[in-house]
Enzyme design. Structure first.
Site, short mmCIF file in Angstrom:
data_model
loop_
_atom_site.label_atom_id
_atom_site.label_comp_id
_atom_site.label_asym_id
_atom_site.label_seq_id
_atom_site.Cartn_x
_atom_site.Cartn_y
_atom_site.Cartn_z
N LEU A 45 19.59 12.46 1.67
CA LEU A 45 18.68 13.60 1.59
C LEU A 45 17.83 13.67 2.84
O LEU A 45 17.67 14.73 3.44
CB LEU A 45 17.79 13.47 0.35
CG LEU A 45 18.49 13.73 -0.96
CD1 LEU A 45 17.54 13.51 -2.12
CD2 LEU A 45 19.05 15.14 -0.99
N ARG A 51 7.90 1.82 -15.44
CA ARG A 51 9.08 0.99 -15.19
C ARG A 51 8.76 -0.49 -15.04
O ARG A 51 9.38 -1.34 -15.69
CB ARG A 51 9.79 1.46 -13.93
CG ARG A 51 10.44 2.81 -14.10
CD ARG A 51 11.02 3.32 -12.82
NE ARG A 51 11.69 4.60 -13.05
CZ ARG A 51 12.27 5.33 -12.09
NH1 ARG A 51 12.25 4.88 -10.84
NH2 ARG A 51 12.85 6.47 -12.38
C1 LIG Z 1 21.24 5.27 -9.50
C2 LIG Z 1 20.04 5.86 -8.82
C3 LIG Z 1 19.37 6.92 -9.38
C4 LIG Z 1 18.25 7.47 -8.75
N1 LIG Z 1 17.62 8.52 -9.35
C5 LIG Z 1 16.56 9.08 -8.74
C6 LIG Z 1 15.90 10.19 -9.32
O1 LIG Z 1 16.29 10.65 -10.40
N2 LIG Z 1 14.86 10.74 -8.67
C7 LIG Z 1 14.43 10.27 -7.46
O2 LIG Z 1 13.49 10.83 -6.91
N3 LIG Z 1 15.03 9.21 -6.88
C8 LIG Z 1 16.08 8.59 -7.49
N4 LIG Z 1 16.68 7.51 -6.91
C9 LIG Z 1 16.24 7.07 -5.57
C10 LIG Z 1 16.81 7.99 -4.51
O3 LIG Z 1 18.12 8.37 -4.86
C11 LIG Z 1 16.88 7.34 -3.14
O4 LIG Z 1 15.69 6.71 -2.87
C12 LIG Z 1 17.09 8.40 -2.05
O5 LIG Z 1 18.23 9.15 -2.35
C13 LIG Z 1 17.24 7.77 -0.68
O6 LIG Z 1 17.68 8.79 0.22
P1 LIG Z 1 17.78 8.48 1.76
O7 LIG Z 1 18.20 9.73 2.42
O8 LIG Z 1 16.51 7.87 2.20
O9 LIG Z 1 18.88 7.35 1.92
P2 LIG Z 1 20.39 7.33 1.39
O10 LIG Z 1 20.67 8.48 0.52
O11 LIG Z 1 20.61 5.97 0.86
O12 LIG Z 1 21.26 7.54 2.69
C14 LIG Z 1 21.44 6.50 3.59
C15 LIG Z 1 22.31 7.04 4.69
O13 LIG Z 1 22.28 6.18 5.79
C16 LIG Z 1 23.58 5.85 6.18
N5 LIG Z 1 23.53 4.48 6.69
C17 LIG Z 1 22.96 3.40 6.10
N6 LIG Z 1 23.08 2.33 6.90
C18 LIG Z 1 23.76 2.74 7.99
C19 LIG Z 1 24.20 2.08 9.17
N7 LIG Z 1 23.94 0.80 9.39
N8 LIG Z 1 24.89 2.80 10.08
C20 LIG Z 1 25.14 4.11 9.88
N9 LIG Z 1 24.73 4.78 8.82
C21 LIG Z 1 24.06 4.10 7.87
C22 LIG Z 1 24.44 5.99 4.98
O14 LIG Z 1 25.75 6.30 5.39
C23 LIG Z 1 23.77 7.17 4.29
O15 LIG Z 1 24.29 8.34 4.83
C24 LIG Z 1 17.80 6.94 -7.53
C25 LIG Z 1 18.48 5.88 -6.96
C26 LIG Z 1 19.57 5.31 -7.60
C27 LIG Z 1 20.23 4.11 -6.99
#
Ligand SMILES: Cc1cc2nc3c(=O)[nH]c(=O)nc-3n(C[C@H](O)[C@H](O)[C@H](O)COP(=O)(O)OP(=O)(O)OC[C@H]3O[C@@H](n4cnc5c(N)ncnc54)[C@H](O)[C@@H]3O)c2cc1C
Ligand code: HEM
Ligand code: HEM
Ligand code: SF4
Ligand code: F3S
Ligand code: FES
Lengths: 249, 646, 239
Positions: B52, B339
């Site tokens: 996201l 939680r």
């Molecule tokens: C089962 C589950 C349910 C959840 N439900 C909710 C909810 O209902 N409401 C809510 O608010 N939150 C929820 N969360 C938390 C939320 O989903 C996450 O905190 C949030 O989506 C994180 O988004 P992000 O973009 O920061 O990272 P991520 O979505 O984890 O994206 C990480 C990105 O970085 C890339 N990446 C990582 N390391 C590397 C690397 N070394 N080299 C290249 N690329 C890399 C990956 O490919 C990916 O594209 C939930 C989490 C889980 C596990």
């Protein structure tokens, strides 16, 4: 339980692969199919052999990374189930299980069971979006959306982009994937302005990528882990023909 | 304890402007310098991550006219772990007219975070939240709607208002696909270059500015350095340090940890969130844990047998022999306590030996009463898909037999330290989404991570990064630059090392063992001696890893064992820091519970006197000690209170 | 996207899989209509030689004097011929694309033989293409036999009635027709459903079921309807 695995092994996209047999004893029925492969891979690693490469990430049936053809069926024997959600209890002691990668001309095998699926991204690039630059959006309640439309859009939008539809289609067509995105965006008022262009451009890209045409065989919807219904392909045809008849503008 | 770390200079956020909190964001946006459209084309930005945070940022920066390079380790940006989020996303729209407001969301988030987050950031998050919903609806995200055609809301995570927007149980998927489609649009337009199946293995810092990253092409094994005027990390959380978590298999700390080793401070690493309702472990083979939506606690009753080792079929156990421990201990909130409280209570009863299921690591979540009260159909309508998922995995029918649940690692509040502009302590390095530490303090409220990821990516970063890029374009750098060359060389050597050890233990066996250590001593309940022990164990295990891990194959191929080995190697270093952080913070707050610091009835006891600060850790070098920098937290708009759910 | 660009795209899209399928559907429908009329005509054989020959002749005198003798028939023939040609060309193009997309192996591209028939495939969906070829060959043979009468099993004749009867008194002629009609039946069982779906008429799972039922009915009616005369002749109910 004991099982015999016959797995497609292929060093890289240039190498030609073959089916290789592995014997597994004491497999727990509580394992998922991929955990069974993990266990095998641990063993192979310790034996100094190359572990079997396969894609998976969420292991919850939502990311669309996993996907194996198991005994000739994309995502295996259970309906509405991704490979990562498949449990070993769906098989019997002594079974021979054949595991192969998705096969279709646009899905090059990169290694073992891992295939290239960027063609799907390019199909989305061709028009699988609503143009809404950040910050320009009107208040969310400005346009109400009938619940039935919102629900249909959602049903279509649940496609996880796994590619099982292509793997199963006798024509190697990605029509179900395409139809799902077309239906998602065409069901919403926000999606109307670009509707005709979207249909034509996405279909054009679909054909360019080398996917086959749909002859309404229905294997795709039968293996689709989220049950995208076949009528979404008809929606695609409807929108494309409509766009053509309207002159697309 | 000082044998474990040293204390360095305090730090502070210098970017949040003075003045009333409600005007800070406007002021900052006004004061931040802009880059004129003509120059933007000359400026390039690396965005690592397509979740996201990453996808929304890359798409928005691309739209703005910057040249964006975007990376993910999956085969498609759409598979980022955000896709798995279920419950929903918060926004202070007050569509329910139930007294919600930006200030209330702000207040709830600070309180929920147990007063360990930064007021200015949280307030901005709440302000921006309303724009997120507008943006997503415009993109065609199919949020749940009512028959009138307006957006539906649910209440979530024990707050008194209904402010959570959702798309059935797949909110994260729908939000991510919206951002992904916006991203693909920019890729088609040529504003964003996409690199899938590319893993970032090192940050390139040239003349004290983040100028690029070293990546490995995960198909060919080719290692190359990519340069830009700024680097944005949106690489998610590090919950997988525990091996078993609800995170996706590939989630890792490598990107942020490598940046940490290059000088970025790592804040509150010990703040991890443990989700109370997950499907229990079924055996050694377990590869990950599956979350069951929190909403189940609205109608399910949680209990364990009163008697130690009562092995009867739960249906045979009469009421008087059951202990509905949450209802007993927290009459006011009952099964709906936050939680961290619910998770800890479950651990306690299991430690007493009253846990149920294989290994006694589970408690019952019972719907018998709900079914009696509402009828099976109503229950099915409300939770049908969750029940099916549970049955698929456990082969037990929750309509007949009570579900078994157990807490699991779910989210990490800690992350790289960033200022109000989301810039880390390395100039030109920005960190967004779960990867940074900014908004959730010691505990995150449900449905707030999606909000933060999109807030950072769509609205905050694109407005703050201008101020940094206004000084650019910075002077050309390429592989010939000594600092860049060194970084790439280091990556190559590390990989060669991993491949050359050829020992007798698999990567996963090490990861599993590390996870067990962290879960045992740095999990739901922590204490000084346990943490000290863990640090020793981790150090030994890490040493063993580097002498006896077995990584098959070579670098010049698709090599998943090698990928995992690199990630686990970084988890060791992070794990040690997590324990040190947990050890140094001799108080209980949010997800961090120190048994030394609790009220007589086992509730978390904060120590605001001594610990009302962010612990931002500096890298002390290969064999050096981490350096603690404190950012003091002041609360001018929310009064610090002891949380109570009695 | 600019309109000009879009118009190019449109011309390109006329060769798209969806457009080709639509063409097959429309031509398919035309062919089906012809078959129904044809079948109706064939059944006149029970009204005796006179009726049958009159009908055959009337095909030719239709539309006179506005049209020359046989004009209407020729128009019909041209339409038919065009349809068959378009139908076949499109079929061949789509067939080629499908082969390329599946490495030339179609549904047989997996080593496992555990699910040769896929998850739910109907036999008809397999036979569409080869069935089509059988039909094509049959039509040629059939025209030579009953229209041009160059091959005249059982003896040539001026009267179509006599030709027909002569022909169908021989068991292998009837057999050859039967086989062709079976192929046609399967072709239509899948073809008719597919045609509707290809034109966007499949709007729901319910509709999908109904369209398939409809296709089965059409296929049955046409196959049986065509089979009756030859069989009747063979068993001497008509002579
Ligand atoms: C089962 C589950 C349910 C959840 N439900 C909710 C909810 O209902 N409401 C809510 O608010 N939150 C929820 N969360 C938390 C939320 O989903 C996450 O905190 C949030 O989506 C994180 O988004 P992000 O973009 O920061 O990272 P991520 O979505 O984890 O994206 C990480 C990105 O970085 C890339 N990446 C990582 N390391 C590397 C690397 N070394 N080299 C290249 N690329 C890399 C990956 O490919 C990916 O594209 C939930 C989490 C889980 C596990
Ligand atoms: C009496 C003659 C015929 C009739 C009534 C007929 C009818 C149909 C119909 C209605 C369809 C469905 C079209 C669609 O799915 O959109 C179809 C499909 C098809 N027909 Fe025919 N057809 C006839 C002859 C032929 C012949 C001679 C061929 C020769 C090859 C043929 C090959 C095909 C093929 C391959 C398909 C599948 C098209 C696709 O790819 O979807 N048909 N036919
Ligand atoms: C067993 C059943 C059939 C019988 C008895 C039959 C009989 C005939 C006869 C007598 C004619 C000559 C009409 C005339 O010249 O006046 C004819 C023409 C024709 N038949 Fe059939 N036919 C049969 C099945 C079919 C089928 C299955 C097809 C197509 C798939 C078909 C396609 C044609 C065509 C295209 C013509 C030429 C029409 C014309 O004169 O242009 N027939 N048929
Ligand atoms: S339509 Fe179904 S099978 Fe095809 S990609 Fe989407 S989810 Fe997978
Ligand atoms: S299986 Fe293939 S033919 Fe069409 S209906 Fe599905 S895409
Ligand atoms: S691993 Fe994500 S869907 Fe299977």
């Amino acid at each position: 339980m004991k099982i015999t695995l016959r797995v497609w092994r292929q060093k890289n996209s240039d190498a030609k692969g073959q089916m290789v047999s592995y014997q597994l004893d004491d497999i727990s029925p509580d394992m998922s199919f991929l955990e069974m492969l993990d266990v095998l891979n641990e063993r192979l690693t310790l034996d100094g052999e190359d572990p079997i490469a396969f894609d998976s990430d969420c292991r919850e049936g939502i990311c669309g990374a996993c996907g194996l053809v198991i005994n000739g069926l994309a995502h295996g024997p259970e309906g509405l189930t991704t490979t990562c959600q498949l449990q070993m209890r769906s098989f019997n002691d002594g079974d021979v299980i054949e595991v192969e990668p998705w096969r279709a001309q646009p899905f090059t095998v990169l290694k073992d069971l891992v295939v290239e699926r960027s063609s799907f991204d390019r199909i989305i690039q061709a028009g699988g979006y609503i143009t809404a630059p950040t910050g320009t959006a009107p208040e969310a309640h400005a346009t109400p959306v009938a619940k039935t439309d919102a629900d249909r859009a959602f049903d279509a939008a649940t496609c996880i982009g796994c590619g099982a539809c292509v793997a199963a289609c006798p024509n190697g067509s990605a029509s179900l994937f395409l139809g799902a995105k077309i239906t998602h965006l065409a069901s919403l008022p926000q999606g109307q302005p670009e509707r005709d262009e979207r249909a034509l451009n996405m279909l054009h890209q679909h054909d360019e990528e080398g996917f086959g045409g749909c002859t309404q065989i229905g294997e795709c919807t039968a293996v689709c882990p989220v049950g995208i219904p076949l009528d979404m392909i008809s929606q695609l045809n409807h929108d494309v023909l409509g766009a053509l008849s309207r002159g697309g503008n | 304890m000082t044998e474990l770390f040293t204390v360095g200079e305090p730090i502070a956020d210098t970017k949040a402007p003075a003045g009333p909190i409600s005007e800070q964001w406007d002021t900052r946006r006004f004061e931040a310098r802009l880059v004129n459209p003509a120059n933007r084309r000359k400026l390039s930005v690396i965005v690592v991550g397509t979740g996201l945070a990453g996808a929304s940022a890359a798409a928005t920066l691309g739209e703005a006219g910057y040249h964006v390079l975007n990376y993910c380790y999956q085969d498609s940006p759409r598979r980022a772990h955000s896709i798995a989020a279920q419950g929903g996303i918060n926004a202070a729209k007050n569509y329910r007219n139930d007294g919600d407001s930006i200030h209330r969301l702000f207040y709830d988030t600070v309180k929920g975070g147990d007063y360990r987050s930064r007021e200015s950031n949280v307030y901005r998050l709440s302000q921006v939240s309303v724009e997120i919903i507008d943006q997503c609806v415009a993109q065609g995200v199919p949020f749940a709607r009512e028959y009138g055609g307006l957006l539906d809301n649910r209440s979530f995570g024990g707050v008194q208002v209904s402010r959570t927007f959702y798309a059935r149980g797949q909110t994260g998927q729908q939000l991510l696909l919206g951002a992904y489609q916006a991203l693909e649009r920019q890729i088609a337009a040529g504003n964003v270059e996409t690199y899938t199946r590319h893993e970032m293995l090192e940050l390139v810092v040239v003349d004290d500015r983040a100028r690029g990253i070293v990546v490995r092409n995960m198909v060919t094994g080719e290692i190359s350095t990519h340069f830009a005027d700024a680097v944005v990390l949106a690489t998610g959380g590090y919950g997988n340090a525990y091996f078993l978590s609800t995170n996706a298999m590939g989630c890792n700390v490598t990107a942020t940890w490598r940046a940490h080793r290059k000088g970025a401070l790592f804040a509150n690493p010990c703040f991890t969130q443990i989700h109370p309702t997950c499907i229990p472990v079924s055996g050694e083979h377990q590869s990950k844990l599956t979350l069951m939506s929190e909403s189940l606690r609205n109608d399910g009753r949680i209990w364990v047998p009163k008697e130690l080792g009562d092995k009867r079929d739960p249906r045979e156990i009469p009421e008087e022999d059951r202990d509905y421990y949450l209802e007993r201990r927290y009459p006011a909130f009952g099964n709906l306590v936050p939680r961290d409280v619910a998770s800890r209570a479950a651990k306690e009863v299991c430690d007493e030996g009253r846990g149920v299921g294989p290994g006694g690591m589970g408690v019952y979540l019972d719907f018998a009463d709900a079914i009696r009260r509402m009828g099976r159909q109503a229950v099915k309508a409300k939770y049908g898909n969750l029940f099916d998922m549970y049955q698929k995995i456990t082969d037990e029918n929750p309509y007949e037999v009570p579900m078994r649940i157990f807490p699991a690692v779910h989210y990490t509040m800690g992350g790289l330290w960033v200022d109000y502009d989301l810039q880390a302590t390395i100039p030109g390095l920005f960190v967004i989404g779960e990867a940074n530490f900014s908004d959730h303090g010691a505990n995150r409220l449900g449905a707030s991570a999606l909000m933060q990821g999109l807030a950072d990516g769509y609205f905050v970063l694109p407005n703050t990064i201008n101020d940094y890029l206004a000084d650019g374009p910075f002077e050309e750098v390429d592989e010939s630059n000594p600092q860049a060359a060194a970084a790439q060389e280091a990556v190559q050597q590390r990989i060669d090392k991993l491949l050359s050890i050829n020992g007798n233990r698999t990567v996963d066996s090490f990861h599993r063992e590390l996870g067990k250590i962290l879960w045992e001593y740095c999990g739901m309940e922590r204490n000084a001696e346990g943490l000290k022990k863990a640090i020793g164990l981790i150090r030994d295990l890490r040493a063993e890893f580097w002498t006896s891990v077995k990584v098959t194959g070579e670098n010049e191929e698709l090599n998943q064992t090698l990928e995992r080995a690199g990630r686990v190697a970084d988890f060791f270093e992070l794990g040690e820091l997590m324990c040190i952080d947990a050890l140094h913070r001799n108080e209980s707050c949010g997800g961090h519970f120190r048994s030394e610091s609790q009220t007589e009835d086992h509730e978390a006891l904060r120590d605001d006197e001594n610990y009302a600060y962010v612990a931002a850790w500096g890298w002390g070098g290969e064999d050096g000690k981490p350096i603690l920098h404190k950012e003091d937290l002041e609360y001018d708009y929310v009064e610090m209170k002891q949380r109570s759910y009695k | 996207m600019a309109t000009s660009n879009l118009t190019q795209r449109r011309t390109a899209m006329l060769r798209s899989s969806v457009a080709l399928k639509a063409a097959m559907a429309v031509t398919g429908f035309i062919l089906v209509l012809f078959l129904i009329a044809h079948m109706y005509g064939n059944l006149k054989i029970f009204e005796g030689q006179a009726a049958f020959d009159v009908y055959s002749a009337s095909l030719r005198t239709l539309g006179e004097p506005i049209l020359p003798h046989g004009g209407a028939l020729w128009i019909m023939r041209i339409v038919l011929l065009a349809s068959v040609l378009i139908h076949i060309t499109a079929a061949v193009i789509l067939w080629r694309r499908a082969r390329v997309a599946t490495g030339g192996k179609g549904s047989g591209r997996y080593h496992s033989s555990a699910a040769r028939r896929g998850a739910q495939r109907t036999y008809a969906s397999f036979t569409l293409r080869w069935g089509g070829i059988v039909i094509a060959l049959f039509v040629i043979y059939h025209l030579l036999h009953l229209t041009v009468n160059v091959i005249a099993p059982g003896g040539a004749s001026e009267s179509p009635y006599v030709r027909t009867v002569n022909g169908f008194e021989i068991w292998w002629v009837v057999l050859s027709y039967a086989i062709a009609l079976l192929a046609l039946g399967f072709h239509l069982r899948h073809g008719m459903w597919a045609a509707f779906a290809s034109l966007g008429a499949n709007k729901s799972p319910q509709r999908r079921r109904n369209l398939n039922i409809f296709a089965i009915i059409i296929a049955l009616v046409i196959t049986v309807g065509f089979l009756v005369p030859p069989v009747a002749v063979l068993f001497g109910w008509v002579s």
